[in-house]
Every structure is written in C-alpha cells, then in structure tokens.
Design a protein around this motif. Structure first.
Motif, PDB file in Angstrom:
ATOM      1  N   THR A   1      22.335   1.045  54.461  1.00  0.00           N
ATOM      2  CA  THR A   1      23.174   2.038  55.336  1.00  0.00           C
ATOM      3  C   THR A   1      23.490   2.796  54.685  1.00  0.00           C
ATOM      4  OG1 THR A   1      25.530   0.893  55.215  1.00  0.00           O
ATOM      5  CG2 THR A   1      23.740   0.234  57.438  1.00  0.00           C
ATOM      6  N   ALA A   2      23.901   2.776  53.847  1.00  0.00           N
ATOM      7  CA  ALA A   2      24.633   4.209  52.795  1.00  0.00           C
ATOM      8  C   ALA A   2      23.257   4.483  51.810  1.00  0.00           C
ATOM      9  CB  ALA A   2      25.432   3.961  52.075  1.00  0.00           C
ATOM     10  N   LEU A   3      23.100   6.105  51.192  1.00  0.00           N
ATOM     11  CA  LEU A   3      21.972   6.351  50.283  1.00  0.00           C
ATOM     12  C   LEU A   3      22.981   6.696  49.227  1.00  0.00           C
ATOM     13  CD1 LEU A   3      19.387   7.486  52.116  1.00  0.00           C
ATOM     14  CD2 LEU A   3      19.236   5.430  51.112  1.00  0.00           C
TER      15      LEU A   3
ATOM     16  N   VAL B   1      26.420 -10.401  57.709  1.00  0.00           N
ATOM     17  CA  VAL B   1      26.549 -11.214  56.750  1.00  0.00           C
ATOM     18  C   VAL B   1      25.202 -11.863  55.297  1.00  0.00           C
ATOM     19  CG1 VAL B   1      28.311 -13.205  55.141  1.00  0.00           C
ATOM     20  CG2 VAL B   1      28.574 -11.371  56.728  1.00  0.00           C
ATOM     21  N   THR B   2      24.686 -11.926  56.275  1.00  0.00           N
ATOM     22  CA  THR B   2      22.959 -13.162  56.222  1.00  0.00           C
ATOM     23  C   THR B   2      22.498 -12.539  55.189  1.00  0.00           C
ATOM     24  OG1 THR B   2      23.606 -14.668  57.741  1.00  0.00           O
ATOM     25  CG2 THR B   2      21.712 -14.180  56.925  1.00  0.00           C
ATOM     26  N   ARG B   3      22.229 -11.628  55.707  1.00  0.00           N
ATOM     27  CA  ARG B   3      21.678  -9.864  55.026  1.00  0.00           C
ATOM     28  C   ARG B   3      21.636  -9.540  53.785  1.00  0.00           C
ATOM     29  NH1 ARG B   3      21.960  -5.991  57.666  1.00  0.00           N
ATOM     30  NH2 ARG B   3      22.385  -6.680  59.861  1.00  0.00           N
ATOM     31  N   LEU B   4      23.146  -9.128  53.469  1.00  0.00           N
ATOM     32  CA  LEU B   4      24.201  -8.970  52.192  1.00  0.00           C
ATOM     33  C   LEU B   4      23.661  -9.933  51.508  1.00  0.00           C
ATOM     34  CD1 LEU B   4      27.022  -7.565  53.873  1.00  0.00           C
ATOM     35  CD2 LEU B   4      25.000  -6.150  52.612  1.00  0.00           C
TER      36      LEU B   4
ATOM     37  N   SER C   1      33.397  -1.397  62.052  1.00  0.00           N
ATOM     38  CA  SER C   1      33.056  -1.103  60.773  1.00  0.00           C
ATOM     39  C   SER C   1      32.423  -1.349  59.648  1.00  0.00           C
ATOM     40  CB  SER C   1      33.934  -1.739  60.007  1.00  0.00           C
ATOM     41  OG  SER C   1      33.954  -2.988  59.853  1.00  0.00           O
ATOM     42  N   SER C   2      31.264  -2.638  60.270  1.00  0.00           N
ATOM     43  CA  SER C   2      30.341  -3.267  59.695  1.00  0.00           C
ATOM     44  C   SER C   2      29.102  -2.674  58.783  1.00  0.00           C
ATOM     45  CB  SER C   2      29.722  -4.771  60.150  1.00  0.00           C
ATOM     46  OG  SER C   2      28.945  -3.759  61.244  1.00  0.00           O
ATOM     47  N   ILE C   3      28.926  -0.983  59.550  1.00  0.00           N
ATOM     48  CA  ILE C   3      28.023  -0.602  59.393  1.00  0.00           C
ATOM     49  C   ILE C   3      28.173  -0.131  57.782  1.00  0.00           C
ATOM     50  CG2 ILE C   3      28.879   1.536  59.987  1.00  0.00           C
ATOM     51  CD1 ILE C   3      25.755   2.258  60.887  1.00  0.00           C
ATOM     52  N   ARG C   4      29.297   0.186  57.415  1.00  0.00           N
ATOM     53  CA  ARG C   4      29.622  -0.205  55.978  1.00  0.00           C
ATOM     54  C   ARG C   4      29.971  -1.074  55.278  1.00  0.00           C
ATOM     55  NH1 ARG C   4      31.984   3.530  59.605  1.00  0.00           N
ATOM     56  NH2 ARG C   4      30.843   6.058  59.847  1.00  0.00           N
ATOM     57  N   TRP C   5      29.688  -2.733  55.824  1.00  0.00           N
ATOM     58  CA  TRP C   5      30.014  -3.657  54.419  1.00  0.00           C
ATOM     59  C   TRP C   5      28.864  -2.913  53.777  1.00  0.00           C
ATOM     60  CZ3 TRP C   5      31.144  -8.083  58.127  1.00  0.00           C
ATOM     61  CH2 TRP C   5      32.749  -7.927  59.057  1.00  0.00           C
ATOM     62  N   LYS C   6      29.225  -3.780  52.282  1.00  0.00           N
ATOM     63  CA  LYS C   6      28.656  -3.417  51.170  1.00  0.00           C
ATOM     64  C   LYS C   6      29.359  -4.006  49.576  1.00  0.00           C
ATOM     65  CE  LYS C   6      26.782   0.453  48.200  1.00  0.00           C
ATOM     66  NZ  LYS C   6      26.406   1.765  47.630  1.00  0.00           N
ATOM     67  N   GLY C   7      28.556  -4.216  48.427  1.00  0.00           N
ATOM     68  CA  GLY C   7      28.914  -4.863  48.113  1.00  0.00           C
ATOM     69  C   GLY C   7      28.527  -6.179  47.417  1.00  0.00           C
ATOM     70  N   GLU C   8      28.793  -7.114  46.487  1.00  0.00           N
ATOM     71  CA  GLU C   8      28.684  -7.930  45.678  1.00  0.00           C
ATOM     72  C   GLU C   8      29.912  -8.914  45.853  1.00  0.00           C
ATOM     73  OE1 GLU C   8      25.743 -10.248  44.347  1.00  0.00           O
ATOM     74  OE2 GLU C   8      24.663  -7.880  46.136  1.00  0.00           O
ATOM     75  N   ASN C   9      30.779  -7.418  45.303  1.00  0.00           N
ATOM     76  CA  ASN C   9      32.286  -8.487  45.383  1.00  0.00           C
ATOM     77  C   ASN C   9      32.484  -8.737  46.607  1.00  0.00           C
ATOM     78  OD1 ASN C   9      31.249  -8.417  42.746  1.00  0.00           O
ATOM     79  ND2 ASN C   9      32.386  -6.271  42.145  1.00  0.00           N
ATOM     80  N   ASN C  10      32.261  -8.501  47.606  1.00  0.00           N
ATOM     81  CA  ASN C  10      32.845  -8.513  49.085  1.00  0.00           C
ATOM     82  C   ASN C  10      31.912  -9.471  49.612  1.00  0.00           C
ATOM     83  OD1 ASN C  10      34.488  -5.923  48.625  1.00  0.00           O
ATOM     84  ND2 ASN C  10      33.280  -4.386  48.384  1.00  0.00           N
ATOM     85  N   LEU C  11      31.000 -10.124  49.596  1.00  0.00           N
ATOM     86  CA  LEU C  11      30.022 -11.313  49.493  1.00  0.00           C
ATOM     87  C   LEU C  11      31.902 -12.254  51.077  1.00  0.00           C
ATOM     88  CD1 LEU C  11      27.143 -11.577  48.432  1.00  0.00           C
ATOM     89  CD2 LEU C  11      27.332 -10.185  50.493  1.00  0.00           C
ATOM     90  N   ALA C  12      32.383 -12.769  50.168  1.00  0.00           N
ATOM     91  CA  ALA C  12      33.492 -13.469  50.633  1.00  0.00           C
ATOM     92  C   ALA C  12      34.120 -13.173  51.543  1.00  0.00           C
ATOM     93  CB  ALA C  12      33.537 -14.405  49.350  1.00  0.00           C
ATOM     94  N   PHE C  13      34.511 -12.103  51.390  1.00  0.00           N
ATOM     95  CA  PHE C  13      35.725 -11.061  51.615  1.00  0.00           C
ATOM     96  C   PHE C  13      35.258 -11.127  53.582  1.00  0.00           C
ATOM     97  CE2 PHE C  13      36.876  -6.948  53.617  1.00  0.00           C
ATOM     98  CZ  PHE C  13      38.212  -7.813  54.070  1.00  0.00           C
TER      99      PHE C  13
END
Length: 367
Positions: free
Chosen positions: A335-337, A224-227, A187-199
């Motif tokens: 991972t998305a455009l 997570v580190t790259r994000l 599922s992590s291939i779709r992890w994205k967003g400033e507001n979701n880093l803590a999650f």
C-alpha cells in the motif's frame, strides 16, 4: 367479533413494539446544498478502492435529512458534492448527526468517526514533520542549476527512514487510542512491517471477540493474513503480468537462484532514486543467477515506459497499469512505495523492504 378485533389490534400493537430497531441512524443539515440529495457509499475494500452504493438521502427545503439503516456497521463515505465527502465509521446503535455550513463540518454521535478524524489529523502532522519536509528539500535541490547528487541520495535515504518512523508513530497512536474500534479498518491501509504482525493480529482478535462477524472485521483479518503470508519465511504468490512488449510473464517462470520482486512507479521519487542501485546489482550478478521482477503500479503506459527508458531498467518489467488496484499489490499487501521482496528459487521470501546499502550487502553476501 369484538374479541377478534381486540386481539387483532393487540397483535398489531405488539408487532409495532417489537419492530427491529435500526442498526444506526444518520441525520443532519446542509447549509446551501449544491444538490437536493446526498449519497451514502460503503468503503467495501479500501485497498482495492472498491465502494458499494448504499442509499440516496434526499434533503428537504431546509437542507435537512434523516435515514435509518438496518445494515452492518462499516466504514462509509457521505458524498455531499464533487469536492466534499465525509468519512464515517459507524458502529451499531449510533445516531450520527452531520452539520455542514460554509466554514465548518461537525459530526456528532459516532466515537469511531471521532477516532478516525483524530487519527487523520495526527497522521497529517506526523507526515509533514517527518517526511514532507525532506521531500521539499529534495525538490529544492533538484531545481538548482547544479544539484548535489550526494545530498539528494542522502536525503532520499532519510525520507525512507523517516517514513518508517512515521508508521511507527501511527502504530503508537493506534495502540493508545483506537483499540477495539472499527476505525482500525481505514487505518489498516498503512499496516506494514515484520515486527508489527503480532500487534496487528492482537488488534483484530480483540475486535473479533467483542463483535459479531462483521464484513469490516473480516477485511481486517484478511489484511493480517496477507501480511503473514508475505512475511519472511513465507512463499511468494505467483504474479502473471504483461511486459513492456505486451507478453505475459510469470514470476515463477524466471527460475533464478534469487529474484528481487520490486514494486515501484514512475511517480515514486524514492523508487526512481534507487534505479542505479538496482541496475548495478542486476548487471553484476545476473550471470550468477540474480534477477529483478519489477512490478509497476503506474496507471499510464507512457509514464511507465518513459521511466524504464530514462532509468535504464533492463531487467523484467511488468505492469497491468491499474495503479494500487493491481492484483499483485493486493496479494502482497503493498500500500506504499517503494516495497520489495527477495525470494530464493523455491519462492521462499528471505528478505523484504530492504534498500540501498542494506540491499547491496545482502545480495553480495548471497553470491
């Protein structure tokens, strides 16, 4: 002598009893198989699309197979034939059973695989409802003799907005159903967003605390580190790629007041529809210190060059023609455009993933 034989038999018995148990077992039956074997691959790095061959599972005359593995839990793929591959997330101690006939595929014994399949089912439904319906409307309008440009632009903005809503729905599903499961990795291939880093960080931390130091969990921590590194306030990694003329061009060699790093591709509809906005910004502010460094995730040079010419992209265009295997895409966790990062002359990220009017307003404010 009898005592020696007795002790030898006893030691062999103990050795057999203390033999290491397998990490997991994989067995099943294939109805009318095309081949006499199956292939088991490890999805070593889903973002780089790297796989590792694990084993060949041979079928008996009834199409049955069984194998024990003394390897780490991970995300695997069982290759049945050229058209069918089965994703499997297998944790320690699971006895996974696979049954395949002409109409159905059943998988039992792996709750993590069940979670992944449920996630994928939900993802497909959410994507259809929020995004694909909009894409079809855009296609229908484009196919008309006189397409309505304003309607297409409006639908394009809605597509980008709805895709973000889609990702929010996926995060909600993960939070409700998938915490502390290795199924988080695919599922992590779709992890994205400033507001979701803590999650995302909390998800990985739970896995780290509950498990051994598995490679699959290390991959999640790396994500997570790259994000975090490419979040607002972070320093943009340098990019060195070839231009359309075949000359290497470094991002850090631009030395402009502000540079927009744009990840795009010729096949990406929202990317192409944003070309007029980027062209206007570049022509308006290039003499004041604004530049665009466009990284194409195309894998065919002809398509890349044709899109640049058609869209009149006159700023810096680079590509390694490796698609999402492009190293820069991995370093920036793309991972998305479309995806973009606005940096200042020191390379500090001051904004990311901004488009349309929001992007225009920000650049105007800077100059």
């Amino acid at each position: 002598m009898k005592q020696f034989i007795f002790l030898l038999i006893l030691s062999l018995s103990v050795a057999c009893e203390t033999k290491e148990k397998p990490s997991f077992t994989l067995q099943g039956q294939i109805e009318n198989p095309e081949h006499e074997y199956l292939l088991l691959l490890e999805e070593s790095n889903i973002e780089k699309k790297e796989t590792t061959f694990i084993d060949t599972l041979f079928l008996d005359e009834m199409g049955r197979f069984k194998a024990e593995f003394h390897i780490e839990p991970h995300f695997y793929r069982l290759i049945v034939n050229e058209k069918l591959s089965i994703p499997l997330v297998i944790d320690h101690g699971q006895n996974v059973q696979v049954r395949i006939n002409s109409t159905d595929t059943k998988i039992e014994g792996s709750k993590d695989t069940d979670l992944l399949l449920n996630y994928e089912k939900f993802r497909a439904s959410s994507l259809e409802r929020l995004v694909k319906t909009i894409r079809r409307k855009i296609t229908e309008e484009n196919q008309k003799p006189n397409p309505n440009a304003k309607l297409i632009d409006s639908l394009g903005k809605l597509e980008i907005h709805n895709y973000d809503l889609h990702l929010e729905e996926l995060n909600a599903f993960i939070n409700s159903n998938m915490r502390n499961s290795l199924a988080l990795y695919p599922s992590s291939i779709r992890w994205k967003g400033e507001n979701n880093l803590a999650f995302y960080d909390s998800l990985v931390l739970e896995l780290e605390n509950a498990n051994q130091n598995y490679k699959i969990i290390e991959r999640l921590r790396e994500k997570v580190t790259r994000l975090q590194q490419t979040s607002i306030g972070g320093t943009a990694p340098d990019i060195k790629m070839n231009t359309t003329e075949g000359n290497e061009k470094s991002l850090y060699a631009l030395h402009d007041q502000y540079t927009l790093i744009e990840f795009w591709a010729s096949w990406c509809g929202p990317c192409r529809r944003e070309s007029p906005v980027l062209n206007e910004l570049y022509l308006t502010y290039k003499d004041q210190g604004f530049n665009i460094y466009a990284v194409s995730l195309d894998d065919r040079e002809r398509n890349w060059l044709h899109a640049i010419q058609k869209d009149q992209r006159t700023y810096t265009n680079v590509s390694s023609l490796e698609g999402f295997k492009t190293p820069a895409a991995y370093n920036y966790a793309v991972t998305a455009l479309p995806m973009n990062f606005l940096i200042d002359k020191e390379g500090k990220i001051i904004a990311k993933d901004i488009h349309g009017e929001e992007l225009i307003s920000l650049v105007k404010e800077l100059f």
